[in-house]
Design a protein around this motif. Structure first.
Motif, PDB file in Angstrom:
ATOM      1  N   GLU A 106      10.292 -25.924  19.808  1.00 26.89           N
ATOM      2  CA  GLU A 106      10.016 -25.994  18.375  1.00 26.89           C
ATOM      3  C   GLU A 106      10.807 -27.159  17.799  1.00 26.89           C
ATOM      4  N   PRO A 107      10.496 -27.594  16.583  1.00 25.75           N
ATOM      5  CA  PRO A 107      11.240 -28.711  15.997  1.00 25.75           C
ATOM      6  C   PRO A 107      12.727 -28.395  15.862  1.00 25.75           C
ATOM      7  N   GLY A 108      13.541 -29.439  15.991  1.00 25.04           N
ATOM      8  CA  GLY A 108      14.979 -29.274  15.799  1.00 25.04           C
ATOM      9  C   GLY A 108      15.798 -29.499  17.045  1.00 25.04           C
ATOM     10  N   PHE A 109      15.155 -29.487  18.194  1.00 21.30           N
ATOM     11  CA  PHE A 109      15.849 -29.772  19.451  1.00 21.30           C
ATOM     12  C   PHE A 109      14.817 -30.156  20.495  1.00 21.30           C
ATOM     13  N   GLY A 110      15.284 -30.741  21.588  1.00 19.42           N
ATOM     14  CA  GLY A 110      14.369 -31.159  22.646  1.00 19.42           C
ATOM     15  C   GLY A 110      14.762 -32.481  23.268  1.00 19.42           C
ATOM     16  N   SER A 111      15.464 -33.333  22.506  1.00 17.11           N
ATOM     17  CA  SER A 111      15.918 -34.593  23.086  1.00 17.11           C
ATOM     18  C   SER A 111      17.106 -34.328  23.996  1.00 17.11           C
ATOM     19  N   GLU A 112      17.344 -35.254  24.922  1.00 14.05           N
ATOM     20  CA  GLU A 112      18.507 -35.135  25.793  1.00 14.05           C
ATOM     21  C   GLU A 112      19.712 -35.810  25.142  1.00 14.05           C
ATOM     22  N   HIS A 113      19.561 -37.064  24.759  1.00 11.81           N
ATOM     23  CA  HIS A 113      20.618 -37.713  23.991  1.00 11.81           C
ATOM     24  C   HIS A 113      20.607 -37.185  22.559  1.00 11.81           C
ATOM     25  N   THR A 114      21.767 -37.160  21.969  1.00 11.70           N
ATOM     26  CA  THR A 114      21.891 -36.805  20.561  1.00 11.70           C
ATOM     27  C   THR A 114      22.640 -37.929  19.852  1.00 11.70           C
ATOM     28  N   LEU A 115      22.404 -38.085  18.556  1.00 14.48           N
ATOM     29  CA  LEU A 115      23.078 -39.093  17.745  1.00 14.48           C
ATOM     30  C   LEU A 115      23.933 -38.390  16.707  1.00 14.48           C
ATOM     31  N   ASN A 116      25.241 -38.606  16.798  1.00 16.00           N
ATOM     32  CA  ASN A 116      26.182 -37.978  15.859  1.00 16.00           C
ATOM     33  C   ASN A 116      25.973 -36.467  15.814  1.00 16.00           C
ATOM     34  N   GLY A 117      25.696 -35.891  16.988  1.00 17.78           N
ATOM     35  CA  GLY A 117      25.503 -34.450  17.096  1.00 17.78           C
ATOM     36  C   GLY A 117      24.124 -33.968  16.713  1.00 17.78           C
ATOM     37  N   HIS A 118      23.250 -34.886  16.326  1.00 18.24           N
ATOM     38  CA  HIS A 118      21.903 -34.516  15.873  1.00 18.24           C
ATOM     39  C   HIS A 118      20.906 -34.652  17.014  1.00 18.24           C
ATOM     40  N   ALA A 119      20.195 -33.581  17.313  1.00 20.64           N
ATOM     41  CA  ALA A 119      19.151 -33.599  18.334  1.00 20.64           C
ATOM     42  C   ALA A 119      17.807 -33.913  17.696  1.00 20.64           C
ATOM     43  N   PHE A 120      16.944 -34.546  18.466  1.00 26.48           N
ATOM     44  CA  PHE A 120      15.590 -34.858  18.017  1.00 26.48           C
ATOM     45  C   PHE A 120      14.605 -33.918  18.719  1.00 26.48           C
ATOM     46  N   ASP A 121      13.333 -34.019  18.352  1.00 24.74           N
ATOM     47  CA  ASP A 121      12.342 -33.068  18.838  1.00 24.74           C
ATOM     48  C   ASP A 121      11.877 -33.359  20.264  1.00 24.74           C
ATOM     49  N   VAL A 246       8.657 -25.929  28.316  1.00 27.26           N
ATOM     50  CA  VAL A 246       9.365 -26.299  27.092  1.00 27.26           C
ATOM     51  C   VAL A 246      10.869 -26.287  27.374  1.00 27.26           C
ATOM     52  N   ASN A 247      11.619 -26.891  26.459  1.00 28.40           N
ATOM     53  CA  ASN A 247      13.083 -26.943  26.570  1.00 28.40           C
ATOM     54  C   ASN A 247      13.529 -27.535  27.908  1.00 28.40           C
ATOM     55  N   ASN A 248      12.829 -28.567  28.315  1.00 25.61           N
ATOM     56  CA  ASN A 248      13.112 -29.222  29.602  1.00 25.61           C
ATOM     57  C   ASN A 248      14.086 -30.387  29.409  1.00 25.61           C
ATOM     58  N   PHE A 249      15.240 -30.068  28.848  1.00 26.80           N
ATOM     59  CA  PHE A 249      16.236 -31.101  28.590  1.00 26.80           C
ATOM     60  C   PHE A 249      17.614 -30.640  29.057  1.00 26.80           C
ATOM     61  N   ARG A 250      18.420 -31.621  29.487  1.00 28.22           N
ATOM     62  CA  ARG A 250      19.802 -31.357  29.859  1.00 28.22           C
ATOM     63  C   ARG A 250      20.683 -31.597  28.628  1.00 28.22           C
ATOM     64  N   PRO A 251      21.605 -30.707  28.325  1.00 28.07           N
ATOM     65  CA  PRO A 251      22.499 -30.926  27.173  1.00 28.07           C
ATOM     66  C   PRO A 251      23.421 -32.116  27.422  1.00 28.07           C
ATOM     67  N   PRO A 252      23.985 -32.688  26.355  1.00 30.05           N
ATOM     68  CA  PRO A 252      24.899 -33.814  26.516  1.00 30.05           C
ATOM     69  C   PRO A 252      26.089 -33.480  27.408  1.00 30.05           C
ATOM     70  N   THR A 253      26.534 -34.487  28.167  1.00 32.38           N
ATOM     71  CA  THR A 253      27.683 -34.354  29.059  1.00 32.38           C
ATOM     72  C   THR A 253      28.872 -35.106  28.457  1.00 32.38           C
ATOM     73  N   GLN A 254      30.020 -34.984  29.086  1.00 33.63           N
ATOM     74  CA  GLN A 254      31.228 -35.615  28.583  1.00 33.63           C
ATOM     75  C   GLN A 254      31.186 -37.127  28.810  1.00 33.63           C
ATOM     76  N   LEU A 255      31.713 -37.862  27.856  1.00 30.86           N
ATOM     77  CA  LEU A 255      31.712 -39.320  27.935  1.00 30.86           C
ATOM     78  C   LEU A 255      32.698 -39.826  28.989  1.00 30.86           C
ATOM     79  N   LYS A 256      33.815 -39.157  29.150  1.00 27.24           N
ATOM     80  CA  LYS A 256      34.830 -39.484  30.155  1.00 27.24           C
ATOM     81  C   LYS A 256      35.258 -40.957  30.108  1.00 27.24           C
ATOM     82  N   GLY A 257      35.582 -41.416  28.920  1.00 30.51           N
ATOM     83  CA  GLY A 257      36.179 -42.733  28.782  1.00 30.51           C
ATOM     84  C   GLY A 257      35.231 -43.908  28.784  1.00 30.51           C
ATOM     85  N   ARG A 258      33.948 -43.669  28.890  1.00 30.93           N
ATOM     86  CA  ARG A 258      32.999 -44.780  28.899  1.00 30.93           C
ATOM     87  C   ARG A 258      32.867 -45.419  27.518  1.00 30.93           C
TER      88      ARG A 258
END
Length: 265
Positions: A106-121, A246-258
């Protein structure tokens, strides 16, 4: 652990028993890796880099591309010899060989990358391999082997060119099914008009999670209509009870200094 052994006993996916939280059991790099993807991009923490170049793409005539339901996404198989990706943060030429997408139920989540904590569809990935290697199979586990263009998607207006894929998805409803597109398709027409992007060293977002990807994530999302996104949600996984894909996305991982660099025109 050999990949063929893993694949025999563990069919990864996005369910409660085989989803991203369980991948580390068979793919330790999921937790121990230093450049895993996706990530949450915090714009204020990125570094604008004047040495970065615009992204330059060419995908040829786009004739008779094969569309497939892999059970984890739809996938469009490109003709590598007709394609070219240069510029951006890349050294040399890369060839496109497939594109696919990730989306929510459904709208509100679905992207793998997020921007400033915001997920896209949803999020579309166009995958390329470094031409210094003879084929994608040789490049897939090399640190400089792959480059992926990431396109964030929000629900909005109909995208005319994406309709070429959207109206063909009914032909690959079931996992494992394939279909040859009846119209030419140019992946570059899906790129946002604003070509500013973020780039960082990362990985595949699905097993085997090789840390081989230079990510180029466009800052500005494109729009797909509710009907176009719904066509993706109608696909099935091929698992028990033919569950919707549906919901075929991996949540964000740690940046680990990159360091995340930003190209801004």
């Amino acid at each position: 652990m050999a990949l063929d052994f893993i694949n025999k006993f563990f069919k990864w996916g996005y369910g409660p028993n085989n989803g991203p939280s369980s991948w580390g059991k068979f793919f330790p790099i999921a937790e121990s890796g230093c450049r895993q993807s996706p990530i949450d991009v915090i714009d204020s923490e990125t570094q604008e880099d004047s040495n970065l170049q615009p992204v330059d793409t060419s995908y040829g005539p786009g004739e008779e591309y094969k569309l497939e339901n892999t059970g984890a996404s739809w996938q469009l198989h490109l003709w590598p010899k007709d394609t070219r990706l240069i510029g951006g943060p890349l050294r040399g030429t890369f060839h496109g060989f497939q594109m696919h997408a990730h989306w929510g139920s459904e709208p509100g989540f679905g992207s793998e990358h997020t921007l400033n904590g915001h997920a896209f569809d949803a999020e579309i990935h166009i995958v390329h391999y470094n031409s210094k290697y003879p084929n994608p199979g040789e490049a897939i586990d090399k640190p400089d082997g792959l480059a992926v263009l990431g396109i964030l998607v929000k629900t909005g207006r109909e995208h005319p060119h994406f309709n070429v894929i959207a109206k063909s998805l009914k032909n690959v409803h079931d996992s494992g099914s394939t279909h040859i597109l009846e119209e030419n398709f140019d992946p570059s027409l899906l790129l946002p008009q604003n070509r500013n992007y973020y780039t960082y060293p990362g990985s595949l977002t699905t097993p085997p999670l090789f840390e081989s990807v230079t990510w180029i994530l466009f800052c500005t999302p494109i729009e797909l209509s509710p009907a176009q996104i719904q066509e993706m949600r109608k696909l099935t996984t091929g698992c028990a009870h033919e569950k919707c894909l549906v919901n075929n996305f991996r949540p964000p991982t740690q940046l680990k200094g990159r360091t995340i660099r930003k190209f801004k025109q």
